[in-house]
Each structure stands twice: as C-alpha cells, then as structure tokens.
Design a protein around this motif. Structure first.
Motif, mmCIF file in Angstrom:
data_model
loop_
_atom_site.group_PDB
_atom_site.id
_atom_site.type_symbol
_atom_site.label_atom_id
_atom_site.label_comp_id
_atom_site.label_asym_id
_atom_site.label_seq_id
_atom_site.Cartn_x
_atom_site.Cartn_y
_atom_site.Cartn_z
ATOM 1 N N MET A 1 -24.483 -3.282 23.183
ATOM 2 C CA MET A 1 -24.579 -2.673 23.793
ATOM 3 C C MET A 1 -25.165 -2.676 25.094
ATOM 4 S SD MET A 1 -26.072 0.002 20.513
ATOM 5 C CE MET A 1 -27.192 -1.438 19.912
ATOM 6 N N ARG A 2 -24.273 -2.415 25.716
ATOM 7 C CA ARG A 2 -25.036 -3.277 27.472
ATOM 8 C C ARG A 2 -25.474 -1.953 27.911
ATOM 9 N NH1 ARG A 2 -22.682 -8.084 28.321
ATOM 10 N NH2 ARG A 2 -22.626 -8.440 29.975
ATOM 11 N N PHE A 3 -26.557 -2.207 28.825
ATOM 12 C CA PHE A 3 -26.868 -1.846 29.338
ATOM 13 C C PHE A 3 -27.587 -2.701 30.980
ATOM 14 C CE2 PHE A 3 -27.100 0.962 25.871
ATOM 15 C CZ PHE A 3 -27.437 2.331 26.151
ATOM 16 N N PHE A 4 -26.457 -3.427 31.310
ATOM 17 C CA PHE A 4 -27.250 -4.006 32.715
ATOM 18 C C PHE A 4 -26.687 -3.687 33.528
ATOM 19 C CE2 PHE A 4 -26.062 -7.762 28.878
ATOM 20 C CZ PHE A 4 -27.706 -8.362 29.197
ATOM 21 N N SER A 5 -25.917 -3.407 33.950
ATOM 22 C CA SER A 5 -25.026 -2.881 34.471
ATOM 23 C C SER A 5 -24.341 -1.570 34.711
ATOM 24 C CB SER A 5 -25.460 -4.170 36.649
ATOM 25 O OG SER A 5 -24.381 -2.835 36.989
ATOM 26 N N ASP A 6 -24.137 -0.940 35.903
ATOM 27 C CA ASP A 6 -22.945 -0.228 36.019
ATOM 28 C C ASP A 6 -21.777 -0.981 36.540
ATOM 29 O OD1 ASP A 6 -24.502 -0.342 37.971
ATOM 30 O OD2 ASP A 6 -24.387 2.455 38.297
ATOM 31 N N ASN A 7 -22.378 -1.998 36.940
ATOM 32 C CA ASN A 7 -21.439 -2.757 37.154
ATOM 33 C C ASN A 7 -20.448 -3.571 36.098
ATOM 34 O OD1 ASN A 7 -20.940 -2.899 40.284
ATOM 35 N ND2 ASN A 7 -22.904 -4.384 40.326
ATOM 36 N N THR A 8 -21.034 -3.500 35.416
ATOM 37 C CA THR A 8 -20.134 -3.798 33.955
ATOM 38 C C THR A 8 -19.224 -3.407 32.950
ATOM 39 O OG1 THR A 8 -22.065 -3.638 32.538
ATOM 40 C CG2 THR A 8 -22.026 -5.582 33.863
ATOM 41 N N LEU A 295 -35.887 -4.789 21.450
ATOM 42 C CA LEU A 295 -34.713 -4.442 21.520
ATOM 43 C C LEU A 295 -33.971 -5.040 21.615
ATOM 44 C CD1 LEU A 295 -36.470 -1.917 24.988
ATOM 45 C CD2 LEU A 295 -35.732 -0.991 22.287
ATOM 46 N N ARG A 296 -34.097 -6.257 22.836
ATOM 47 C CA ARG A 296 -33.131 -6.820 22.467
ATOM 48 C C ARG A 296 -32.377 -7.296 20.842
ATOM 49 N NH1 ARG A 296 -35.315 -9.222 27.608
ATOM 50 N NH2 ARG A 296 -33.913 -8.724 28.781
ATOM 51 N N ALA A 297 -33.427 -7.599 19.596
ATOM 52 C CA ALA A 297 -33.013 -7.678 18.721
ATOM 53 C C ALA A 297 -31.908 -6.606 18.095
ATOM 54 C CB ALA A 297 -33.717 -8.352 17.582
ATOM 55 N N GLN A 298 -32.153 -5.694 18.657
ATOM 56 C CA GLN A 298 -31.431 -4.544 18.364
ATOM 57 C C GLN A 298 -30.201 -4.351 18.821
ATOM 58 O OE1 GLN A 298 -34.235 -0.727 17.388
ATOM 59 N NE2 GLN A 298 -35.732 -2.672 18.080
ATOM 60 N N GLY A 299 -29.195 -4.999 19.764
ATOM 61 C CA GLY A 299 -28.605 -5.066 20.248
ATOM 62 C C GLY A 299 -28.153 -4.867 21.571
ATOM 63 N N PHE A 300 -29.447 -4.156 22.180
ATOM 64 C CA PHE A 300 -29.589 -3.792 23.479
ATOM 65 C C PHE A 300 -29.668 -4.558 24.314
ATOM 66 C CE2 PHE A 300 -31.267 -0.788 20.898
ATOM 67 C CZ PHE A 300 -30.503 0.101 20.327
ATOM 68 N N ALA A 325 -28.742 5.356 20.019
ATOM 69 C CA ALA A 325 -29.163 4.637 19.122
ATOM 70 C C ALA A 325 -30.775 3.778 20.271
ATOM 71 C CB ALA A 325 -27.957 3.098 18.818
ATOM 72 N N LEU A 326 -29.815 3.897 21.372
ATOM 73 C CA LEU A 326 -31.530 3.605 21.717
ATOM 74 C C LEU A 326 -32.624 3.752 23.021
ATOM 75 C CD1 LEU A 326 -32.458 1.032 24.461
ATOM 76 C CD2 LEU A 326 -30.993 2.092 26.159
ATOM 77 N N ALA A 327 -32.567 5.278 22.070
ATOM 78 C CA ALA A 327 -33.589 6.448 22.669
ATOM 79 C C ALA A 327 -34.244 6.330 21.588
ATOM 80 C CB ALA A 327 -32.487 8.133 22.581
ATOM 81 N N SER A 328 -33.637 6.301 20.156
ATOM 82 C CA SER A 328 -34.117 6.166 19.057
ATOM 83 C C SER A 328 -35.387 4.803 18.877
ATOM 84 C CB SER A 328 -33.897 5.865 18.088
ATOM 85 O OG SER A 328 -32.974 6.473 17.751
ATOM 86 N N ALA A 329 -34.690 3.904 19.398
ATOM 87 C CA ALA A 329 -35.061 2.547 19.484
ATOM 88 C C ALA A 329 -36.411 2.366 20.076
ATOM 89 C CB ALA A 329 -34.314 1.602 19.897
ATOM 90 N N LEU A 330 -36.597 3.380 21.864
ATOM 91 C CA LEU A 330 -37.469 3.216 22.624
ATOM 92 C C LEU A 330 -38.737 4.338 21.980
ATOM 93 C CD1 LEU A 330 -35.373 3.728 26.059
ATOM 94 C CD2 LEU A 330 -37.324 1.974 25.283
ATOM 95 N N ILE B 19 -4.787 -6.762 33.766
ATOM 96 C CA ILE B 19 -5.789 -6.537 34.776
ATOM 97 C C ILE B 19 -5.989 -5.124 34.089
ATOM 98 C CG2 ILE B 19 -5.941 -4.621 36.542
ATOM 99 C CD1 ILE B 19 -4.656 -5.644 38.480
ATOM 100 N N ALA B 20 -5.446 -4.677 33.123
ATOM 101 C CA ALA B 20 -5.420 -3.880 32.300
ATOM 102 C C ALA B 20 -6.300 -4.458 31.386
ATOM 103 C CB ALA B 20 -4.553 -3.777 31.274
ATOM 104 N N GLU B 21 -6.218 -5.540 30.192
ATOM 105 C CA GLU B 21 -6.104 -6.208 29.485
ATOM 106 C C GLU B 21 -7.970 -6.368 29.564
ATOM 107 O OE1 GLU B 21 -3.972 -9.806 28.606
ATOM 108 O OE2 GLU B 21 -2.130 -8.305 27.802
ATOM 109 N N ALA B 22 -7.968 -6.929 31.207
ATOM 110 C CA ALA B 22 -9.762 -7.419 31.720
ATOM 111 C C ALA B 22 -10.350 -5.939 31.614
ATOM 112 C CB ALA B 22 -9.499 -7.712 33.064
ATOM 113 N N ASP B 23 -9.721 -4.649 31.274
ATOM 114 C CA ASP B 23 -10.559 -3.801 31.175
ATOM 115 C C ASP B 23 -11.447 -3.353 30.017
ATOM 116 O OD1 ASP B 23 -11.627 -1.308 32.726
ATOM 117 O OD2 ASP B 23 -9.827 0.295 31.932
ATOM 118 N N HIS B 24 -11.928 -4.629 30.448
ATOM 119 C CA HIS B 24 -13.369 -4.575 29.051
ATOM 120 C C HIS B 24 -14.637 -4.725 29.791
ATOM 121 C CE1 HIS B 24 -10.617 -4.828 25.601
ATOM 122 N NE2 HIS B 24 -10.407 -6.102 25.865
ATOM 123 N N VAL B 25 -15.793 -4.142 29.191
ATOM 124 C CA VAL B 25 -17.222 -4.444 29.357
ATOM 125 C C VAL B 25 -17.792 -5.584 29.583
ATOM 126 C CG1 VAL B 25 -19.669 -3.658 29.026
ATOM 127 C CG2 VAL B 25 -17.813 -2.112 29.178
#
Lengths: 333, 333, 333, 333
Positions: A1-8, A295-300, A325-330, B19-25
């Motif tokens: 569960m990735r909350f790193f960046s909206d770039n990802t 949090l990281r241990a829970q997959g965030f 899930a993250l809300a609960s964890a927080l 490109i479509a296959e790279a469309d993963h987080v």
C-alpha cells in the motif's frame, strides 16, 4: 500500500485511451492536430486568451516559466521550502542562466505579502545585489496547503506593484482548485498570475504537464527555449492528447477530488498528529521512529520527512480499502 | 501518403503494449523496475559495461552527451550540416553553457579524419581560441549516409590521439547498423565512441531515446544534469518500457530494415536523381518545382530541401503500397 | 622593433597623467566624479544622449553589447573572421548564455547587406533554428579595412528592417574615423548603430575601453551584467580618467592618425605584397618564410598570419625611424 | 574624512611607480615579463608551487575560483552573509553557470565545521538536490573577523573529507594575516585551501587582484575562463606590476598593519558599541540615527548598515588625524 508519492500512481484510463487514439500519422513536434488544440482548450478553461505549451515535466514547466519572467541577472522570490529551490537540482538556475532564488518565509510553505516584502526590502537597490524580478508560489504548497484566490490576488497585487512577473507552480493545481472551490481563472489570471505550471502527471497523467501563459506573448520566446532545452518532443501529439483527455469531462477535477478526499479521511484519523492542515492530498504527521516502523510493518509505504515526521501522499486512484486500513492504523497508533 | 519524416509515423504495437504493461504503481523517476533494467539491457547489447539513461528527445540526448564531453570554454567538432549545429535551436550551446561547435566539411554530412584535422589544426593553441575537446558525428548522417565501423574507428583513433571525447548522434542508429551489417558494438564502443544517442522515436518509439555511455563514469554527473534540465520524468517507467520493448526480439532492427528497404526501393526508382547515395531511410533528390508539384498532386507529402531538391523519408511501417506508388511516380516523372 | 600588435605599445603620457590625477579618495566603483562624467562626455562627442560604461577589455565591451542585443536562444550575425568569433575564447557565448554567432562572408572581413542577407535568409523561420537577433561588425575590420559611414548605414537599415540590434566592435574605432574622415556620429548612431565598443587600449590607453549605448535604456540591464561579470572595478575612477583623457584635445584621433600614417608608409613600401588595402594600422603582406626570416634577422618583430602571409601592426607612437627602417627593408626584399 | 570603504582610498606610491615602470613596449596579455614573474613570486611567498593569475576585481577572482571548484550542477557552501552571496550581483552563478550557493550560519560571518556540516547534511544525497562540491570562506570576514589558521585547517579537513574544493576570499587577506600573526602559507595551503583570492585593491592597489591556485593544475582551465570572461587584459603588465610591487618590501603587510591599527584605535574608543570584535579594518557599531547624524555633522563619512548600526572602514593610509578625530567623536557620543 503505497503512500509515497502521487508520482508513483498509475495513469487514468482516459489518458491511456487518448494516447492510443493519438496513434495516427500526423505532423511532428507540436504541429499535429492535438497540439494545435491546446491553446483553445486552455483559453476556454480560463476564459481568457492563453498560450499553452506541453512539456514532459513540472520541473521544465517551472523553469521555462521563470526564464520567461526573470533575466539572468535577476532573482525570483520563492518560499524557502519551494520545490524550485529544493527539489529540482538547480533547474531554475539552469534555465534562467543563473538567476537567483530569493527566499521568503511563511508557515506551511506559504509566503505572504509581508514575508515577500521582507525579502525584497532587505535587498539594497544597487547593482551589487540581485534584484527581484519575479515571484513564484506553489499551489497547493509543498506542505499540502492551499492559497485561496484572495491570498493569491494579494500577492499578485504586490507583484504588479513592484513590476515583477508572477508564476504559480501548480504541480497540484487540481487539488488546490478542488479545495478552494473556485474557478481556475479565479485562482490564476484574475489574481494576477502570469504563468501557471498546470500539473497533470501527479493527477493521473503519464508524461504531460502544460505551461499556461496568461500573457500569450511570453510564449514567443518560450517556444524557442523549449526546443533549446530538448523539450520539444518529436511526437508531441501523445503529450497533447493526455492533457486534452484530462480536461475533458473534468477528469482532472474528479481525480483531485478523490485524492483530496482520501487525504481528508486520513487527516481525521490522525488529527492529533498533523503538522500542517490537510487541504490537498499530502499529510505531514508527527510519528516516532517506532510508530513509523509499526505502520511499515503493516504494509504501508511512505517517506520519513524529518526527525519524528512522516509524509503520506494519496493518489487519484488510491484504493479505498488502503485508505481505510491506513486510517485505522493511524487511529490505533 | 506521408514521406515527410519518420517523426510523423505511428508507434510500434510492442511499444504501445509495453507502455500499458508498465502501468503499475511503482517508484517514481528512474527508481522503477523498468528503468533499473536499462543499464543491463544495453550492456548486454553492446557487450560491455554501459550506463544507459532514458530521455524524451534526441536533442536532450545529444546535448547531455556533449555537456559530458566538452567544458563550457571548449568546442566540439561536428559537420557543418550536423543536426546539433542546425536543428536544435542552440541546445548544445545551452547544455554545455556556451561551448562552441567547430565546423568540419565532408560530402553527405560525413566528416573524415582529414576534414576534422583541418578544422582542429586551424585553431591556434592559445587561450584566445576555443579549443576542441570533443568530436560528434551523426550515423546515419543528416543526408542518409552511413559511416562504416572502420570509418568510425578512424575518427575514434583521431579523437583518442587528441584527447577528445567522441559522441555519436544515433537518431537513426538502427538504420546505420542495418546498412553496415555490423554489431552495435563494432559501430560504437569498439570504434572508440564514448557516448551514443540511441534513437528509438524515429524508429517506432513514442517518446524515449536512450543516452548510452560506454564510459559509465560519465553518467554520474549526467544524472544530475538530466534532472537539472527537467528531463527526469516523474513516471520514467513508461519511457524505460519503450526502450526495452524495442530491444526485445530485435524490433529496432526489423523496423530499420523495413524503412531502409523502402528507401532503397525508391532510390532504385529515382536513381538518376539521387544527390546522395541512399544508405538509410532518407532520399535527397533533384526535382524541379514542377516535378515536386506533380508528385504532390498525386498525394505524396514531403519537404522541399533546397532549390531543386526534395527530401523523402520512409518510416518503419510505411505501407508497401505507398512506397510502390511513389516509386512508380518517380519513375514516370 | 615591434610590429606585433598595438596592444604591446606604451601608454600615452596624458593617460598616465590622468591616472595620477585621479589618485584621490573618492567613491568606489562607478560612483566617483570621473565615472559620473562619462555619459556626458560621450553624449557630447556623439551629439546624442548616450550611456557610456567603462570596462577593462574590448572582449568585455563586445560581449556585454551582444548580451544586451541578443537573447540566449538567438543569434548574432558576424563576419566569419570576426574577433568575436575567433579571438575571444567564446566570450560572446559566455555573456549571452550560449547565443550563436551566425557567420557571414565578405572580403577583408567586411560583411555586406548581401552577405548578411544570405546568412539570414538561409535560416528557416522555425523553432528548430537559431534566429538572428543582432548584427555585429568590426570597424576597422580584423584585416584593417574601414567601413564607410554609407556602408554602415546600409547595414543599419537592414538591421532595423529585420528588427535586429546593431553593434560595432570599435577596437580600432579611432583608426576607422581618421580614415573615413567623418564624425563619430556619422559612423555610428546616424548609421543605425545601437552599441559601440569604443576602443582606447590599442590606441594609447592602458586598461579602459568604453561601451557606448546610443539607446541608453540598453545600459540599465548592462550595468547589472557588468557587475555580474566581475567588470565593475572597485576603483573605477582610474578607468574613467583614462577615457576622458583620451577624448580631451582629440588625443584619440591624433594617436590613430599617427598609427595609420605609419601603416600607410609601410603600405607604399610593400605595395606589391598587400593582401588587403591598408586603411587603418594593420598590414597583411605576402611574404615567403625566407623573406619573413630576413625581416626578423633585421630586428623586426611581427606575427606570421597564414602560409606565406605576415601581419604588421603599427602603434600610436611607433618610432618614425622604425617605420622607415621597415619600409626600406620591405622595399629591399 | 571618509570611512566608507577601503575601496575609496588612494593607491600606494610604490604601486603607482610600478605602473610607470611597466610602461615599456612588451608582449600583450599575460605574455609580458611582469606577468611571467607572478607564478614564481607567489610560489616563493607561499613556499609551494602556485599558479597566480591577475584579474581586475575580487569578484572575478572569487567567481573564477568557484568555477574551478564547483560544476554547474553543484553547490558551494558559504556563509549567508558572504560577499559572494550578497554583493556580487550573482557573479558566482554567472561564472559557474548556475551552481547554487548553499548557506551556512555562524557569528560574525564565520562558518564553523558544525555549521557547514549542518548545511551539507540537510541535503539528501540524490539527484533532486544540488550537492555541495566546494566550500568558500572570507578571511577576514565581511564583519571584520579573522579565521585563525587552526580554524581554517578544521574547515579544510572537513572539505577534504567530503571531497570538496576549498576557496578563501581574501579581499582583506593582508588584514587577516597581520591579525593572525601567521605566515601566508599557514593560513592557506597548509590549512587545505585550494584557491585564494588575494586582494590588493582594498589594500593600496589600483586594479589588480591575484587568484592563487595551490593546485596549479586548476589554473589550466581557468586561463581559458579568464579570457572567456573578458578578464585577460590586453596590457596585463600594468596589473602584474601592481601585485609584484605590493609584495616587494612587504608593502601589503605594512598597509594592512596600518589599517588594522587605525581600526583598533577606533574600537577602543567605541568599545561599548561594538557589534563584532574588531580584528581587521572594519567596525560595526551600534549607533542611533541621532548619533550617526552627529558624527556626520562632524565631517565623518560612513555607511549605515542596519537599523541602529553603522559600518566604519579604515584604509591603509587613513590619516592619523582623522582617526584620532573620529576616536574622540566616538568617545564623546
């Protein structure tokens, strides 16, 4: 569960479809039929005559804008935590040929007329000092706060009074608009903004940002500068198509609404930990190393920000289950 | 029927699929799993340790390469008709901070050791003159000629003897390799090339070129320069995926073979009109204005080049029927 | 007996006296009473409102002028043998941030409206090409020829028609004026020149050239650029005093007259060897290696120029005996 | 009675004599016999092999040094009140092609290993951030404090450990040496300094500073950069002669001793007002507007510095009577 960046995050299906639909033989560079629709599309959105240039990154958009507004021997005032100052490896200095960024203060990475004046007025008006020629703000800011149209207008009035250009880094412009509940024009051209880096990539796009000039004459030299910086892609239609797809049916607003809502949900769950108000899709929280580890241990997944601080970012299609899930964890921390 | 430029062609289906296959987080910038495979993929292709950086344009690849090889106060020798000199709006000067391009002669936009030496030796060795620090050639050239590995090696030996860096603009590298019938390594690293702009966009890609350094240490500063130039895309995986897809199953070679074959077919049909031998996918033909008009009247699109000259370019998927129709038309002129 | 360069000559006594007289405690930089008289002195000389900035070298004057007239993404047309192109180690590219020099042809390093047009018109009007924004000529030229006021005016008209800035490198401006027998204004502002590098150092000065803007607003940014380039000397009065001293009593004209006369004397003696007409203080002569050696054996110092060519330069105070001796030697060759 | 700046003082008679003695026909640029003696003279002074280049300003010396030590995509750490940051109109950014100045803290404009580390360690080691490549300090500092050799050595050790270049802005190097009572070598090369801007102009020179490289190879590219920046004067012998004259008979030390003594005398008189310890020839004093006006009414000229602060600077030949008069006036305030 990735909350790193909206770039990802992944790309919105409408963007992917638009790319496929642009896969026709057409003119190269920006001579194709998609690119040639950009000016009109953004002019319609902002209700004023605009020049709109696609570029592949927000860094390029910001830097081209600053180069249009500030001469090499000048300076641009920005917040000391601005992306242009800290996260672009000197791109503004590269594109402006060494113009200086002049740093202003303000909570939550927001400058104010007072803080901007303080920076400007400390600079003696002589040839030994780099004189301010432009002002740039980020909306939403690097800490997820939103300038209201009135706040932007106050800065715009100051810029106009001083003869400065005024740029808005809108890497998360959609998130700001959704939060402010205003029109795109109210937030920009009506408030005195000369140039906007209109971000799409963090909001469901793939590789297209749009640099919008509300003074279209500024685009004349910028078209050369874009080419000169290697940013005039040979097959520009695939970029133009992305931006047009995002505007259609207000996908850009829907995406931002979703991301903001997810962040708001998390903010409620972590109300006691908020370092900054949550107005867009970023959260900065107090968290001990042990809490972060839990949090990281829970997959965030997320970034540490500073000692005892973490940053969480929600994306346009962050799964609701992850958010809950993250809300609960927080809450349970 | 468009014979304007290989930039106007569509994208190879495998690229679109990738490109479509790279469309993963995944991680942002070049931290994703596709981008992280680039070095290995290109090292395998060239049989030597490479650093491979995606960029969105050939202009960026060329300019970053020159900036890595030539200091601001130096010069790079190139042919007077080189793309870097004439078609990039000063991008090399921008990225190198004003290094000069030093012009050499040669038929078909090919320099020779003799012409390069003539340019270099005319420059007095003092601080008043910009001294050569690098050599760049285009293969295939701007006029569609191909340097053989032996020709490249002779230039490479000269560059090494003089202490210059050596760059190859391979916007049409695939077309050159196919024509020369050699390995990619024979054409580059074995011939003394330090950096290659490996073109994919003119050959069926969408928006990814790859800058390959055969001296991987040159990439260290270039990674910063790429970011600083706004060329580190936020979602780089969509670029990396394109390049990887092109290498797989030798699509890059198949595409170039098809484009070259189409050009060869046209060259046979217009043998009496050829201004340059046709070794890649470009034809430069003598044609009066009336003849050009006649071709256009039959639906063929192309650029006038100079007085009495036209340029035709074939693409990786130029329909055979279009090629045959144009061949007939050329024969009948 | 040195005929190497007018750079190697001594300083006119009036200049030395002026420096001594400026040795008072006064304001730093250009705030002193000498520097503050420059604008008026040059405005009087040219009969129009000028901004006049001292700088320590002609290279700085030229480069600051080009930076004022040409944006980084633009180009400046100059003769292919121009000092800015060949003898300043890329200074124009440095000060303009990578603007290109666009080369024009012409006998004796003189461009013509035709040759300038040929250069400009070969450049397609699109963003891929560096577009011309300025024109620079050298008067007297690098080969010692002088543009007449009418020739300058024809180029000025072309520049104005195209919207280009127009600069004159006047490293040997005095020599040109003396030869042309015109006023300084006729040679410059009346002929459409926007900026002049007014040379004093080759003409009896020590370390002061003056950059004269006939459009004084161009000086506003240039004052910052001069500081930014490290060219705002702390004790500028010693530079301003030199320039003022040279203007007083027309020393600058007398000095040039003497240098030109010496060159003319030598030209008569070597009439059969002249590669270019002698109109200022430089001679380019055909001479075999043996002939050059013979001259050197008689104690004459000068530079070889190209195969079978030598260059001789006379200075403002070249001893008459040296000139006569050389004239005899040339005659006897 | 001027206490504005040491820039406004006159020139030492030995300097004026040296200029007159250099008034011989000799080679141009730095090929003359004076310029060719510089390396040896400074190598002797520092007891190590040096490359010494004259330039006309401290700004040029500093900027050329930083350009030699820091690439365009890098950063140089300096104090936030450093001259390079505040008083050179962006010259470092110009010469380095946009490298950033990274600001460190410290009382009296002195950085410490701790403050430098704090600045450096806050910068994430990735391509998004401008990485430090060099450190520059000013000695004596902008507030008239002096780094001891041990303090410099501690910074030098840090620089070496991090792989940074290390530059000293010695606009008032003589004042620092006199205060520290050490050798020039102890203050520089022995303490890890790579390049020194050795100031003469504020200390009795006219227009010559010297950039001294303790790693002579750094001068190779700098010789080109000096020319490219328009700083290779045509008649360099008049600059070289100044520097040589200052070294002879230790004039540079005598002059600094006199200026420091005058400042010390004033510091005693204004002991209660000192904002910074007085270790060189600058005083920063608390003074109300009324007090400042009272001093001015008595004929003393100086700059206001900040609200309630004034700056006084003494020169190498500040008349003793003026110093005594000001001391009395300060005592009587």
């Amino acid at each position: 569960m990735r909350f790193f960046s909206d770039n990802t995050a992944t790309v919105h299906p409408a963007v992917m479809r638009a790319i496929a639909e642009a896969d026709h033989v057409d003119s190269g560079y920006d001579g194709d039929s998609w690119s040639r629709r950009l000016d009109a599309a953004f002019s319609a959105l902002f209700g004023t005559d605009c020049a709109a240039l696609w570029v592949a990154t927000g860094t390029a958009a910001n830097s081209l804008a600053l180069a249009a507004l500030c001469p090499p021997h000048g300076g641009t005032i920005c917040h000391r935590d601005a992306h242009v100052q800290n996260d672009e490896c000197g791109a503004p200095e590269f594109f402006t040929h060494g113009a200086k960024l002049l740093l202003a203060e303000g909570a939550g990475a927001k400058v104010t007329p007072e803080s901007v004046r303080a920076t400007a007025d400390a600079i003696a008006d002589d040839v030994h000092r780099v004189q301010p020629h432009a002002l740039t703000i980020t909306n939403a800011t690097e800490y997820g706060l939103v300038y209201s149209p009135a706040e932007v207008a106050a800065l715009g009035a100051l810029a106009r009074a001083r003869g400065w250009g005024f740029h808005m880094d809108g890497a998360r412009f959609a998130n700001a608009i959704v939060h402010a509940g205003c029109t795109p024009a109210e937030m920009t051209v009506a408030a005195g903004v000369d140039a906007l880096s209109f971000g799409f990539v963090k909001n469901g796009g793939m590789s297209a940002e749009v640099l919008v000039f509300f003074r279209p004459d500024l685009a004349d030299a910028t078209r050369y500068r874009r080419k000169r910086a290697g940013h005039l892609l040979s097959k520009g239609r695939y970029l133009a198509a992305q931006a047009l797809a995002m505007l259609e049916n207000d996908i850009w607003l829907d995406n931002a609404r979703a991301a903001n809502a997810a962040a708001t949900r998390l903010a409620e769950a972590a109300a006691g930990r908020l370092i900054h108000p949550v107005e867009a899709n970023e959260l900065f929280l107090r968290a001990t190393a042990a809490e972060a580890a839990a949090l990281r241990a829970q997959g965030f997944g997320f970034y540490d920000w500073a000692d005892g601080e973490i940053r969480l970012v929600t994306s346009w299609n962050q799964p609701a289950a992850e958010v809950e899930a993250l809300a609960s964890a927080l809450t349970s921390l």
